[in-house]
Design a protein around this motif. Sequence first.
Motif, PDB file in Angstrom:
ATOM      1  N   SER A 119      68.511 -25.499  38.951  1.00 33.58           N
ATOM      2  CA  SER A 119      67.584 -24.668  39.727  1.00 33.58           C
ATOM      3  C   SER A 119      66.415 -25.491  40.250  1.00 33.58           C
ATOM      4  N   GLN A 293      59.862 -25.141  33.542  1.00 33.70           N
ATOM      5  CA  GLN A 293      60.306 -24.035  34.367  1.00 33.70           C
ATOM      6  C   GLN A 293      59.194 -23.664  35.340  1.00 33.70           C
ATOM      7  N   ARG A 294      59.455 -22.736  36.242  1.00 31.83           N
ATOM      8  CA  ARG A 294      58.442 -22.310  37.202  1.00 31.83           C
ATOM      9  C   ARG A 294      57.579 -21.203  36.595  1.00 31.83           C
ATOM     10  N   LYS A 296      56.614 -18.540  37.937  1.00 31.09           N
ATOM     11  CA  LYS A 296      57.076 -17.205  38.316  1.00 31.09           C
ATOM     12  C   LYS A 296      58.336 -17.349  39.155  1.00 31.09           C
ATOM     13  N   PRO A 297      59.127 -16.275  39.291  1.00 29.87           N
ATOM     14  CA  PRO A 297      60.337 -16.353  40.122  1.00 29.87           C
ATOM     15  C   PRO A 297      60.004 -16.691  41.575  1.00 29.87           C
ATOM     16  N   PRO A 299      61.448 -15.996  45.207  1.00 37.84           N
ATOM     17  CA  PRO A 299      62.434 -15.277  46.016  1.00 37.84           C
ATOM     18  C   PRO A 299      62.878 -16.098  47.230  1.00 37.84           C
TER      19      PRO A 299
END
Length: 306
Positions: A119, A293-294, A296-297, A299
């Motif tokens: 990702s 990781q990030r 927040k998601p 989109p």
Amino acid sequence: IRRATIRFVIEFMISKSFVDRAGPSFIRDFQRYEDDLEVAIAQSSVLPRWIGLTCFLLPVRRQREALQRRIATVLDTIDDDAGYWLRDARKLAASNVEVAEYLIGLLFAAHKNPSIAASQMFLFVRDAVAAHETLHEEARIILRDPTVLGQTGQQTPVPLFRKSAMETLRVTSHTIGSIRLMMQDVPLEGTRHIIRKGETIAMDHHTRSTCREVWKSGEALDISSETKRDGMELYEDRRNFASFSLGVHHCPGEKLSVVTMQMTVACLLQQWESIEALETSSQLRFDRPTLAQRSKPIPLKVTLKK
């Protein structure tokens, strides 16, 4: 990406029919267990032992035991389509509950960090606009012949893909989780300090992997600069590239992980006609015992190729 990776590993390594037999909620429940375990590890590393055990480690243990029983029940119904892990586990003459515990550990290790890395790599290469043409061409090479991913150094026909993967692993390397108990006195190189036998230390792989004395770009991803030092590829130097840890704790799945993330990104690049971020990419966060990781998601608006 994460859900797809979990399902692929389950179907290939455990059984093609496992998810159908376990029920549609299994993947979601397994993800919840993983996320709670990450939090438990991070919190218990810094809290007093009794608080860590009571508030974090024991509850997540109960989650694991419930998953273990659920998996064991499904294993009772699987016969003809057992995957590689399940076939090997059954050679141990262990009970299905014991095999289930073994499979939980393998499934966690085989997909979590590789799916995070894939990702992150995808988000990084999406921003490398100037390299898109080369990356798309290398993706086509990978999908025509996946064995090229086993080649490294000057032999690889997909150098930019490999460089993108290794840079992603470098700038997202762990800051939490490498807790070690010293078994003997060890002088700390370059100082007068001695780490004494019996002391506990927490190693930060990220600091060394982004040190500007070694890596010119520091914490920034760089897929264009030379990465050799004294004739040695820096990604092969465990003192300066420690994303897969060191010594007896070195990750045995390193090569498979690097291949998995490159194959995943190659598939995405070849299946999607265009990718538009609907929001600015969020910052990296290093508060979990995984690759970064990030916050927040993110989109994305995706157009599939016809």
